[in-house]
Design an enzyme around this catalytic site. Structure first.
Site, short mmCIF file in Angstrom:
data_model
loop_
_atom_site.label_atom_id
_atom_site.label_comp_id
_atom_site.label_asym_id
_atom_site.label_seq_id
_atom_site.Cartn_x
_atom_site.Cartn_y
_atom_site.Cartn_z
N GLY A 29 -79.46 -23.84 -44.10
CA GLY A 29 -80.09 -24.70 -45.23
C GLY A 29 -80.99 -25.65 -44.77
NE ARG A 83 -85.09 -19.79 -53.69
CZ ARG A 83 -85.79 -20.80 -53.94
NH1 ARG A 83 -87.25 -20.74 -53.92
NH2 ARG A 83 -85.52 -22.11 -53.64
CB CYS A 119 -87.91 -8.28 -72.09
SG CYS A 119 -89.21 -6.99 -72.57
CE1 TYR A 163 -80.72 -16.50 -49.22
CE2 TYR A 163 -82.35 -18.20 -48.55
CZ TYR A 163 -81.25 -17.68 -48.41
OH TYR A 163 -80.27 -17.96 -47.17
N1 PLP Z 1 -75.11 -19.94 -43.43
C1 PLP Z 1 -74.25 -19.94 -44.71
C2 PLP Z 1 -73.06 -19.80 -44.47
C3 PLP Z 1 -74.77 -19.77 -45.80
O1 PLP Z 1 -74.23 -19.71 -47.09
C4 PLP Z 1 -76.50 -19.90 -46.02
C5 PLP Z 1 -76.98 -19.66 -47.12
O2 PLP Z 1 -76.44 -19.73 -48.42
C6 PLP Z 1 -77.15 -19.69 -44.89
C7 PLP Z 1 -76.58 -19.96 -43.52
C8 PLP Z 1 -78.52 -19.76 -44.92
O3 PLP Z 1 -79.05 -20.89 -45.51
P1 PLP Z 1 -80.65 -20.95 -45.35
O4 PLP Z 1 -81.43 -19.63 -45.58
O5 PLP Z 1 -81.03 -22.13 -46.83
O6 PLP Z 1 -80.92 -21.39 -43.95
#
Ligand code: PLP
Length: 464
Positions: free
Chosen positions: A279, A361, A392, A422
């Site tokens: 995250g 995104r 579209c 992503y």
């Molecule tokens: N670990 C878990 C359990 C997740 O759900 C996620 C993303 O949704 C991640 C790691 C990776 O998150 P990020 O790519 O934001 O570091």
């Protein structure tokens, strides 16, 4: 015909266009190293941008557009930075959901990272690319029996269990295989990360994990400890995405250690591991200020040690799961401009040859991106622009608000940085668009690591 520019944002007397934009940058040709990958430079003479020693004109010619261009050197050095920051007392699991391919898995293996997967498909990619099964963690709130079977049979290191149902299901499968599967229990610690609502995952009212405050986490531990097929080794927490503020992680770490202390009190067991998830935020625009891996590692390690000392626990081994923070900044999407449409007093719509099918995104999360003209430099005035795709949908926006030079024309190449995470992994075939290739560049060489889809690929699935 010359298009009107917006030297200092919208002109006086204009209808104020809605959106988020600051004043245009002083120099539109400058590529902010915060948002571009390590080896990206603009040639001082020609003005053409290159990456890994290869210029984007040549890349576009050889591989076509749109294309994700991935800087291998940058990817590897980010892996190393995370590895070194956490040292040998901790594990770094790359979150495969951000972007996974077999080349990526090989690089991870070589750089000493583990991988977290969250589907049978991701698990297959990791295994077939030679990631040792014990270095794989398997996530998901609704893993199928077939997926659990696949994971146990392969011998994955950890399964992160997300529900009471799964505890029983997995134990039964492990027993059938004659093994005790190592598991972590995913808990929701009640921290709502300061980020977009749809990507915050640790508040209570959501599908992931077992809640700490409601007592479900403690009950999950009780049940896991009684199941013969499971070896409970730790607790897992993931609080959200694109987070810059370490405070959320600190609260999460404190609460997870609190649970470890409760477990010791109730069961006399000290669990040896905690996983604090991923995250960590990256810079999509110059306004973003991401934390460095060393700072993150120091902060997490210190808080866990401190809390454990206070609770009389031996500090557990820490794992983290960065996805975006490793792969996000290492790639840009290269597009060719198709049409340029000025809406007088509002902004200029720049249509490129991709869109929401290669980057969902912006439409999904209201994400912000930067963009630059990369096939040449320009001294034209800044023009308030919106980069849109060819689908579209009027919501088919790639970059909502950005300044591009006012002489931008069809045929120019533009690039959107920080699209490594992503984007390809969430790409779709909307309007039967063909998913773009991922081209890895390194030291003057380029190779396709995921090829462009073809119409034959689409027709092969459409069996009529
Ligand atoms: N670990 C878990 C359990 C997740 O759900 C996620 C993303 O949704 C991640 C790691 C990776 O998150 P990020 O790519 O934001 O570091």
């Amino acid at each position: 015909m010359s298009r009107s520019a917006h030297p200092a944002g919208p002109r006086h007397g204009d209808v104020m266009p809605e959106g988020h934009f600051t004043a245009p940058p002083a120099d539109l040709n400058r590529l902010d190293p915060k948002v571009w990958s390590q080896t990206v430079v603009r040639d001082a003479g020609s003005g053409v941008v290159s990456v890994g020693g290869l210029d984007v004109q040549a890349l576009a010619e050889e591989f076509g557009t749109p294309a994700y261009i991935l800087d291998e050197q940058d990817f590897r050095s980010r892996c190393r930075a995370w590895r070194e920051a956490f040292g040998t007392d901790a594990d770094v699991y790359y979150a495969g959901k951000a972007f996974l391919s077999r080349a990526i898995v090989r690089w991870l293996r070589e750089e000493g990272l583990n991988v977290d997967v969250c589907s049978g498909g991701e698990l297959t990619v990791a295994l077939t690319a030679g990631m040792p099964a014990e270095r794989i963690a398997f996530h998901g709130n609704n893993k199928s029996e077939a997926e659990l079977e696949q994971a146990v049979a392969a011998g994955v290191g950890h399964v992160v269990v997300d529900s009471f149902d799964e505890l029983v299901r997995l134990s039964w499968i492990a027993e059938r295989h004659g093994v005790r599967q190592k598991v972590l229990i995913r808990v929701t610690v009640g921290v709502e990360a300061h980020t977009h609502e749809f990507i915050a995952t640790a508040h209570e009212d959501q599908k992931f994990g077992l809640s700490l405050s409601g007592g479900l986490a403690a009950e999950g531990v009780r049940r896991a400890l009684t199941l013969d097929g499971l070896e409970l080794v730790g607790i897992h927490s993931h609080i959200g995405s694109q987070i810059f503020d370490m405070a959320g992680f600190e609260v999460a770490a404190r609460r997870v250690v609190g649970l470890l202390a409760e477990i010791k009190g109730e069961h006399g067991v000290e669990l040896p591991e905690i996983d604090l998830g991923g995250g960590l935020g990256i810079a999509y625009t110059s306004e973003d200020d991401p934390r460095e891996p060393a700072e993150i590692a120091k902060s997490l390690t210190e808080i866990v040690r401190r809390e454990c000392a206070a609770a009389g626990l031996t500090p557990p081994r820490i794992s983290v799961e960065p996805g975006r923070a490793i792969v996000g900044p290492t790639a840009f999407t290269l597009y060719r401009v198709g049409t340029v449409k000025e809406l007088e007093g509002l902004r200029t719509y720049v249509s490129v040859d991709g869109g929401m099918s290669d980057n969902i995104r912006t439409a999904l999360y209201d994400a912000e991106y930067s963009v630059a003209l990369v096939s040449r430099a320009s001294t034209a005035e800044p023009m308030l622009s919106r980069v849109v795709g060819k689908h579209c949908e009027s919501g088919d926006i790639v970059v909502k608000d950005a300044f591009l030079p006012a002489d931008l024309a069809p045929g120019d190449l533009v690039a959107v940085p920080a699209t490594g995470a992503y984007c390809r992994s969430m790409a779709s075939n909307y309007n039967h668009a063909l998913k773009p290739p991922v081209v890895a560049v390194s030291a003057g060489a380029a190779r396709v690591i995921v090829r462009r889809e073809t119409e034959e690929d689409l027709l092969r699935l459409d069996i009529g």
